[in-house]
Design an enzyme around this catalytic site. Structure first.
Site, PDB file in Angstrom:
ATOM      1  N   ARG A 251       0.820  -1.222   0.000  1.00 10.79           N
ATOM      2  CA  ARG A 251       0.000   0.000   0.000  1.00 10.79           C
ATOM      3  C   ARG A 251       0.848   1.264   0.000  1.00 10.79           C
ATOM      4  NH1 ARG A 251      -5.266  -1.610   3.697  1.00 10.79           N
ATOM      5  NH2 ARG A 251      -6.357  -2.537   1.931  1.00 10.79           N
TER       6      ARG A 251
ATOM      7  N   LYS B  91     -21.004 -14.119   5.681  1.00  9.47           N
ATOM      8  CA  LYS B  91     -22.383 -13.764   6.011  1.00  9.47           C
ATOM      9  C   LYS B  91     -23.122 -13.110   4.853  1.00  9.47           C
ATOM     10  CE  LYS B  91     -21.910 -11.409   9.818  1.00  9.47           C
ATOM     11  NZ  LYS B  91     -22.143 -10.773  11.110  1.00  9.47           N
TER      12      LYS B  91
ATOM     13  N   GLY C 240     -11.156  -7.918   1.154  1.00 14.75           N
ATOM     14  CA  GLY C 240      -9.879  -8.192   1.812  1.00 14.75           C
ATOM     15  C   GLY C 240      -9.533  -9.669   1.808  1.00 14.75           C
TER      16      GLY C 240
ATOM     17  N   GLY D  72     -14.810  -3.091   1.521  1.00 16.18           N
ATOM     18  CA  GLY D  72     -16.121  -2.486   1.736  1.00 16.18           C
ATOM     19  C   GLY D  72     -16.426  -1.395   0.727  1.00 16.18           C
TER      20      GLY D  72
HETATM   21  P1  ADP Z   1     -14.101 -10.553   1.780  1.00 12.03           P
HETATM   22  O1  ADP Z   1     -13.176  -9.986   2.840  1.00 12.03           O
HETATM   23  O2  ADP Z   1     -13.362 -11.067   0.588  1.00 12.03           O
HETATM   24  O3  ADP Z   1     -15.221  -9.593   1.437  1.00 12.03           O
HETATM   25  P2  ADP Z   1     -15.701 -11.907   3.765  1.00 12.03           P
HETATM   26  O4  ADP Z   1     -15.053 -11.098   4.837  1.00 12.03           O
HETATM   27  O5  ADP Z   1     -17.115 -11.640   3.442  1.00 12.03           O
HETATM   28  O6  ADP Z   1     -14.828 -11.849   2.419  1.00 12.03           O
HETATM   29  O7  ADP Z   1     -15.648 -13.448   4.148  1.00 12.03           O
HETATM   30  C1  ADP Z   1     -14.442 -14.129   4.377  1.00 12.03           C
HETATM   31  C2  ADP Z   1     -14.630 -15.236   5.368  1.00 12.03           C
HETATM   32  O8  ADP Z   1     -15.709 -16.090   5.003  1.00 12.03           O
HETATM   33  C3  ADP Z   1     -13.407 -16.112   5.462  1.00 12.03           C
HETATM   34  O9  ADP Z   1     -12.785 -15.900   6.706  1.00 12.03           O
HETATM   35  C4  ADP Z   1     -13.959 -17.530   5.332  1.00 12.03           C
HETATM   36  O10 ADP Z   1     -13.411 -18.423   6.278  1.00 12.03           O
HETATM   37  C5  ADP Z   1     -15.434 -17.336   5.589  1.00 12.03           C
HETATM   38  N1  ADP Z   1     -16.244 -18.414   5.007  1.00 12.03           N
HETATM   39  C6  ADP Z   1     -16.287 -18.813   3.724  1.00 12.03           C
HETATM   40  N2  ADP Z   1     -17.085 -19.885   3.580  1.00 12.03           N
HETATM   41  C7  ADP Z   1     -17.565 -20.194   4.792  1.00 12.03           C
HETATM   42  C8  ADP Z   1     -18.434 -21.211   5.314  1.00 12.03           C
HETATM   43  N3  ADP Z   1     -18.956 -22.136   4.524  1.00 12.03           N
HETATM   44  N4  ADP Z   1     -18.700 -21.205   6.629  1.00 12.03           N
HETATM   45  C9  ADP Z   1     -18.153 -20.268   7.429  1.00 12.03           C
HETATM   46  N5  ADP Z   1     -17.340 -19.292   7.026  1.00 12.03           N
HETATM   47  C10 ADP Z   1     -17.041 -19.247   5.716  1.00 12.03           C
HETATM   48 MG    MG Z   2     -13.412  -9.839   4.943  1.00 14.30          MG
END
Ligand code: ADP
Ligand code: MG
Length: 359
Positions: A30, A167, A312, A335
């Site tokens: 970064r 989620k 992230g 986000g």
């Molecule tokens: P990003 O940061 O790319 O937007 P998120 O923060 O929404 O992604 O989600 C990432 C998390 O989702 C990871 O830590 C991963 O372990 C979790 N995850 C993915 N699939 C599952 C699942 N089936 N059950 C629980 N957690 C999950």
């Molecule tokens: Mg995340």
């Protein structure tokens, strides 16, 4: 801008490790990325003062979140460029306090925002300076806006979106927006279980948000473009690794998309002309449940489509597989990229457009 002092809001929220008093930067990407804008300014004779947040100190100064290690690295990369202390040491930053803004702009002639990852927050350093100072977007923000706005308004089709992560509640807004923009919306990760539940499938002990089942059911009824997993990898009630179909037995926990789903998602990505991916397909931090995410990441690398990754954890997964250089754009703001996709605007961008030199 010769002889002028320019405040540059950067995103120096870099990963660090080590004890609180001796933190070391584990990835300076970064800081290096910010040089594009910083050197553009210094080459034109500006005196540059950078300001960033680091971590979540919640308004109190702590050694752990001191900017000192970042300042030292910046001094090596861009000698003579100054860096203020962590903006979030002041409660006025997140509180968007006018006094904080006054202190930030004192002695400053111009403002540049290059912190895309913070541009969705109406914080003092993001929306305050452009109220009084001539202002501009930096090069990183410019690129983010070009790429994501291009996807929103004029994507090459077929446009495929792949969403995962833990989620569904975090992402309902962007799902609502994306579903009418893209030709196919592939759902994996923990969020798929709320959708599978909406179709009436038992999901065992998988992560499932009952409050959102109705919303997911409406989305599925309205949009035939949504694709759910056909198989799931997880653990059974005894904690034993297993592959399931769409219906999970009592006590089973879904942790990744299955091989059939991963292959189908990969095919859709290969056939697309633009792809946006956010959210891992499974609990990729555990090697047993990383296959789905790896397959999607590999397809992102292999496809001829224009590929954009936001989020992230998705970016971390891509880097973990060594594929981060193989996609067209990795957004620096998780986000912020989702919010910009959803609304086509961000508080930080709106503030720049309303600056005295623009309006
Ligand atoms: P990003 O940061 O790319 O937007 P998120 O923060 O929404 O992604 O989600 C990432 C998390 O989702 C990871 O830590 C991963 O372990 C979790 N995850 C993915 N699939 C599952 C699942 N089936 N059950 C629980 N957690 C999950
Ligand atoms: Mg995340």
């Amino acid at each position: 801008m010769r002889g002028k002092t320019v405040l540059v809001r950067t995103d120096f929220n870099v990963p660090m490790s080590g004890p609180d008093e001796e933190r070391v930067i584990t990835d300076d990407f970064r800081i290096r990325a910010a040089l594009l804008t910083i050197t553009w300014l210094t080459q034109r004779g500006a005196r540059v003062v950078c300001a960033s947040h680091l971590g979540r100190p919640k308004g109190t100064p702590t050694a752990k979140y001191s900017m000192a290690p970042v300042r030292a690295r910046l001094a090596e990369l861009a000698p003579g460029v100054e860096l203020l202390e962590n903006l979030r040491f002041e409660p006025g930053e997140e509180g968007n306090d006018p006094n904080m803004v006054t202190r930030l702009v004192s002695g400053i002639d111009m403002y540049v925002n290059d912190a895309f990852g913070a541009a969705h927050r109406a914080h003092a350093s993001i929306v305050g300076p452009p109220r009084t100072l001539p202002s501009a977007a930096g090069r990183l923000i410019q690129r983010e806006v070009e790429v994501i706005d291009g996807l929103r308004t004029n994507p090459k089709r077929p446009f495929v979106a792949v969403l995962g992560g833990a989620k569904v509640s975090d992402k309902l807004g962007v799902i609502d927006a994306l579903v009418s923009m893209c030709d196919q919306l592939l759902i994996g990760g923990g969020m798929c279980f709320t959708f599978l539940a909406a179709q009436g499938h038992p999901v065992g002990d998988s992560i499932c948000e009952r409050d959102h089942v109705d919303h997911c059911r409406e989305l599925l009824a309205k949009h035939s473009s949504m694709v759910l997993p056909e198989d799931i990898i997880g653990v059974d009630a005894d904690g034993v690794y297993a592959t399931f179909g769409r219906r999970l037995p009592d006590g089973a926990k879904g942790m990744d998309i299955g091989p059939g789903t991963a292959a189908a998602f990969s095919d859709a990505i290969m056939d697309a002309r633009s792809v946006f991916w956010n959210g891992p397909m499974g609990v990729f931090e555990d090697a047993r449940f990383a296959k789905g995410t790896r397959t999607v990441a590999q397809a992102m690398a292999d496809t001829k489509a224009f590929t954009v990754v936001g989020g992230g954890d998705s970016a971390a997964a891509l880097a973990q597989f060594g594929l981060d250089d193989e996609v067209d754009h990795v957004s620096t703001g998780g986000g912020a990229s989702l919010e910009f996709l959803e609304f086509g605007d961000l508080p930080g961008l709106k503030a720049l457009r309303e600056a005295p030199n623009v309006k």
